[in-house]
Design an enzyme around this catalytic site. Structure first.
Site, PDB file in Angstrom:
ATOM      1  N   CYS A   7      33.214  54.599  65.139  1.00  0.00           N
ATOM      2  CA  CYS A   7      33.148  53.468  66.085  1.00  0.00           C
ATOM      3  C   CYS A   7      31.720  52.916  66.119  1.00  0.00           C
ATOM      4  O   CYS A   7      30.782  53.630  66.455  1.00  0.00           O
ATOM      5  CB  CYS A   7      33.568  53.945  67.469  1.00  0.00           C
ATOM      6  SG  CYS A   7      33.500  52.615  68.672  1.00  0.00           S
ATOM      7  N   CYS A  58      31.834  29.343  25.704  1.00  0.00           N
ATOM      8  CA  CYS A  58      32.322  30.004  26.926  1.00  0.00           C
ATOM      9  C   CYS A  58      31.862  31.461  26.921  1.00  0.00           C
ATOM     10  O   CYS A  58      32.102  32.192  25.965  1.00  0.00           O
ATOM     11  CB  CYS A  58      33.853  29.923  26.983  1.00  0.00           C
ATOM     12  SG  CYS A  58      34.578  30.821  28.371  1.00  0.00           S
ATOM     13  N   CYS A 109      40.923  28.058  39.908  1.00  0.00           N
ATOM     14  CA  CYS A 109      42.113  27.270  39.559  1.00  0.00           C
ATOM     15  C   CYS A 109      43.221  27.485  40.584  1.00  0.00           C
ATOM     16  O   CYS A 109      43.612  28.611  40.862  1.00  0.00           O
ATOM     17  CB  CYS A 109      42.612  27.669  38.168  1.00  0.00           C
ATOM     18  SG  CYS A 109      44.093  26.744  37.690  1.00  0.00           S
TER      19      CYS A 109
END
Lengths: 445, 461
Positions: free
Chosen positions: B135, B402, B412
């Site tokens: 916590c 690339c 995309c």
């Protein structure tokens, strides 16, 4: 039984409700934010659509409205009247597999915000000391005047009608654009420093010579002429469609609508007339067209809309005579038509069949068969092309210092509000370049 | 059909899905309802030291109109009287003998306090104990929760106290608010804990209200960091889970791990299992949609396991751990390029702008005539749907340039439109590690690197 009284305000109220803030945000989030977006390309004024939509998504509505105004001062009108299916929304990349983004409604959302908050464009350019006269306060003239004002020119618009706005005020049915939207838009143009003088008719109250003396340039944006005559017996009993629409916008309560209305024509204006008649209480409305539904000039979505309104169609019918009694028209005599070889418009020519007369009953007949070419007698020496004012790439006419834009030059291609707005933008740039400096960079705010 | 039953450190449950110790497990009534919905187990909301709570205790992170990608909370441990909690735990366990009932505990760092709570929990008949070392708010200010989890020595010491007293399985719950998650985990192992669980919530501030300029949420004008959980934290949780699964000490100990942190779907669940979890805990997704989500968690997981041929949860657990490695062991000669499926492409050009503005400038716009065109290159007088659609150029990857960075693939919006396609680099496989060993200068000197690149044919433009 007495039919229930129709409240014209309600019957003709704007058809498409505004988007709620939540609906607008949800729709704006759906936009992919395309780069070099096809919607922007398809828009004749090339509004940066993804940008204004993303600003709605981020709750920057002031910025969203500014983005629209940067490309189109008449964004509020265009948001309502543009045939978006043929333009921005038709090009949306989501159209193929999903629903395209509701660009028109989102634009209206941003424009409504601008109106509510008076978040309007301001002139940032320094005064140029040049003054320009614009003839006609329709969309083309207002756009041109507003853009010229933004470039620092003192601009005066002369309008023969009582109110400015042209077709937006008088000719677009209230279902699509209430008159107050157009009138507020003209007030916004005035707030840019444009002076609009109404009730002044070019050629009667003011001459071209006077204008040429007083102004550095003159822009003609006079629109189209009146509705052509049908040349048939009893035509005096026929109501002019444009007047019919005008009355529905300015004084709908006084507009007389028959029980059995015939509308001659099948363009967008004819659909509008038929819609008004239907909504203001006509039991039956029939559109009469001499060609078939394939050749109709109204948009596909307008045709669909008309059918859903319960409007009937009578194709291949050529009006030949209005049957008139003492109380007015009682019917329209037509000839059956066969379609022949293609005519100059590329559509099959209607061939009335002799002896095929038949009568359609009707107690009101409205004609909406296009508009005559612009009336240009006021300007001698002005070259025309197929009856429209001829202009060069810079919108300059054959008369030095006189430019022309909007429907009055549109000999071919679709005439629409948004095209007129773009003309206004382009001619302002062209005049600015001409008057200020051919080489100085443009100060477009 | 796959067998979803688990035996986790001796705790049995009909499926691996447990409610995490949190608001959904605050009371017996809630857990009854959850078990009726099909949850395999529940970790009771932490009991222990006395607390008081505040209003506006849950903040959330929304993305656009998608609500609650993460929740942030400053709720403390259970504020209900401890006697009521203990009574309800006993009732729930009696009513649901086949479900896992685990009790989370947190008390002051004193041996007698821990001994007492362990004994009281065991008296309820609960199946296990989870030690809340995580916590991050409120309790940590009082020297509990993450104040323990952040110090491995404390973890070990307190766990030893608990192990001396406990006769039922004990699970140590770890905080992610630590630089190296492995150290407190090892501490738990060293102390003899029966299981580990992770992650607890992450320190976070959700935002600032731009009208009031107060923190969001505002608790009477103030706020502070709270515990962050939900789908947005899943990748962090997976990384920490994998760190334990690949740690020699932890993995050799064979200690089972209960995974949590953003599990919302069966796909999330499967991923936690694959990276080493053998039970799963869920909170935020339940707080968003209710207990009913367990149905698809089980159903989807089971269908996927059938499809993949996994018969038991045990077969899935840790199945992908051997794929977890470090950069130095990756093959530098592996080459993939992006390929755009032109039939699927909707020409939104998001790949184009991402590549050209921010990645490696190897996507071109190709006109219908096959020419490379610049964006915005249409004539200002061109317009209309047809013209815009028909003349719109097609984005296309210039494959030789690339680098296979995968950015376009990620942006995309169309499923399976861009594929990362493996291509032959023409080079022998080699890792950085191998280079550092076999060709040390290449990894230390730019000139040597230049020669090496020329020699093997690596062209960086």
């Amino acid at each position: 039984m007495e039919p229930a009284r129709i409240d014209p305000g309600k019957a003709l109220q704007e058809l498409v409700p505004p988007l709620t803030a939540h609906a607008a945000a949800v729709e704006a989030d759906r936009c992919l934010y395309c780069y070099d977006a096809p919607c922007t390309h398809a828009c004749p004024t090339h509004i940066d659509i993804p940008r204004f939509i993303k600003k709605i998504a981020t709750d920057n509505l002031r910025g969203s409205a500014e983005t629209i105004f940067a490309s189109n001062l008449l964004g509020a009108t265009c948001a309502r009247v543009c045939p978006v299916q043929e333009l921005c929304e038709g090009a949306c990349v989501l159209g193929a597999d999903h629903k395209p983004i509701a660009i028109g409604r989102l634009q209206r959302f941003a424009m409504d915000y601008a109106r509510e908050h008076r978040s309007y464009p301001v002139v940032k350019a320094k005064p140029t000391g040049k003054s320009i006269a614009v003839i006609g306060a329709g969309p083309a003239g207002l756009s041109c005047a507003g853009e010229l004002a933004r470039l620092g020119h003192k601009t005066t618009v002369f309008e023969k009608r009582e109110m400015p706005g042209g077709l937006s005020t008088y000719g677009i049915i209230a279902l699509r654009e209430p008159a107050d939207v157009a009138l507020e838009e003209t007030r916004m143009i005035e707030s840019l420093g444009v002076e609009i003088k109404t009730g002044i008719e070019f050629g009667r109250d003011v001459s071209i010579a006077e204008l040429q003396r007083q102004f550095d340039a003159v822009v003609l944006s006079v629109g189209m002429g009146s509705t052509p005559t049908l040349g048939i017996e009893g035509e005096e009993a026929v109501v002019d469609g444009l007047r019919f629409i005008e009355a529905s916008k300015t004084d709908a309560a006084q507009l007389r609508v028959g029980r059995n209305v015939i509308v001659i024509g099948a363009g967008n204006t004819a659909v509008d007339c038929a819609t008004i008649a239907r909504r203001l209480g006509a039991a039956r409305v029939t559109m009469v067209y001499r060609r078939s539904d394939r050749e109709m000039t109204c948009y596909e979505h307008e045709y669909d809309f008309a059918r859903k309104e319960g409007i009937e169609f009578r194709f291949l019918a050529q009006p030949s005579r209005v049957l008139v009694s003492d109380d007015g028209p009682v019917g329209l005599e037509c000839l059956r038509v066969e379609l022949g070889a293609a005519d100059a418009s590329g559509r099959p020519s209607p061939q009335p069949v002799a002896g095929s007369e038949f009568v359609l009953d009707g107690d009101q007949i409205v004609k909406a068969v296009g508009q005559n070419k612009p009336a240009l007698a006021a300007l001698p020496g002005l070259e025309t092309r197929q009856g429209f004012i001829a202009v060069d790439d810079a919108f300059l006419t054959s008369v030095a210092g006189v430019y022309a834009i909007g429907d009055c030059i549109r000999a071919s291609g679709a005439a629409s509000t948004v095209m007129a707005v773009e003309d206004g933008k382009l001619v302002a740039t062209s005049i600015h370049r001409q008057l200020v400096s051919a080489s100085a960079p443009l100060e477009v705010s | 059909m796959a067998d979803l039953r688990i035996n986790f450190a001796g705790i049995k449950s009909p499926n691996p899905f447990w409610l995490a110790s949190a608001p959904p497990t605050n009371s017996g009534a809630q857990i009854h309802k959850a078990f009726e919905a099909g949850w395999g187990g529940a970790v009771w909301k932490t009991i222990g030291a006395p607390v008081l709570n505040v209003s506006n205790r849950y903040g959330a992170w929304h993305q656009g109109r998608q609500r609650m990608l993460a929740i942030n909370n400053v709720e403390l441990i259970s504020d209900r009287p401890i006697e009521i909690n203990l009574r309800e735990i006993a009732e729930v366990k009696r009513a649901w003998p086949d479900r896992a009932v685990i009790v989370s505990a947190m008390v002051d760092s004193k041996p007698e306090a821990w001994r007492e709570i362990v004994e009281r929990i065991e008296d309820t008949g609960a199946d296990g104990i989870e030690l809340n070392y995580g916590c991050p708010h409120g309790m940590s200010e009082r020297g509990m929760g993450s104040a323990i989890g952040q110090v491995p020595e404390y973890c070990e010491r307190i766990t030893r106290w608990v192990m001396e007293a406990a006769t039922i399985p004990v699970m140590v719950k770890l905080t992610p608010n630590i630089t190296n998650i492995v150290l407190p985990a090892r501490a738990g192992v060293a102390a003899g804990a029966n299981a580990l669980s992770l992650i607890n919530t992450i320190n976070s501030i959700v935002g600032v209200d731009l009208d009031t300029l107060e923190l969001t949420p505002s608790i009477g004008g103030k706020g502070g960091h709270g515990g962050y959980a939900g789908p947005a934290v899943k990748p962090i949780a997976l990384n920490m889970l994998a760190a334990l699964g690949t740690d020699e000490v932890v993995s050799k100990s064979g200690i089972p791990i209960s995974g949590m942190g953003g599990i919302a779907t069966w796909q999330d669940a499967a991923q936690f299992l694959l990276l080493g979890a053998s039970s799963l805990q869920v909170c935020t997704a339940v707080m968003h949609y209710g207990f009913r989500i367990v149905e698809d968690l089980c159903d989807g997981l089971s269908n996927w396991m059938d499809e993949k041929g996994f018969k038991t949860i045990g077969e899935v657990t840790g199945h992908s751990l051997h794929r977890v490695s470090e950069f130095k062991n990756l093959d530098l000669s592996y080459r993939a390029v992006a390929r755009i499926d032109q039939a699927k492409c909707i020409k939104c050009n998001l790949c184009y702008v991402a590549c050209n503005d921010t990645a490696h400038q190897c996507i071109d716009l190709i006109s219908a005539q096959g020419a490379v065109v610049a964006p915005h290159s249409y004539d200002v007088r061109s317009n209309g749907r047809r013209e815009a659609v028909e003349t719109r150029p097609q984005p296309q990857v210039r494959e030789p340039d690339c680098v296979g960075c995968r950015l376009c693939y990620n942006v995309c919006p169309v499923d399976e439109c861009i594929a990362m396609v493996e291509v032959d680099s023409g080079r022998n496989a080699v890792t950085w590690s191998e280079l550092a060993q076999g060709q040390t200068p290449v990894t230390e000197d730019w000139e040597a690197m230049k020669d090496y690149r020329r020699q093997v044919g690596i062209d960086i433009h």
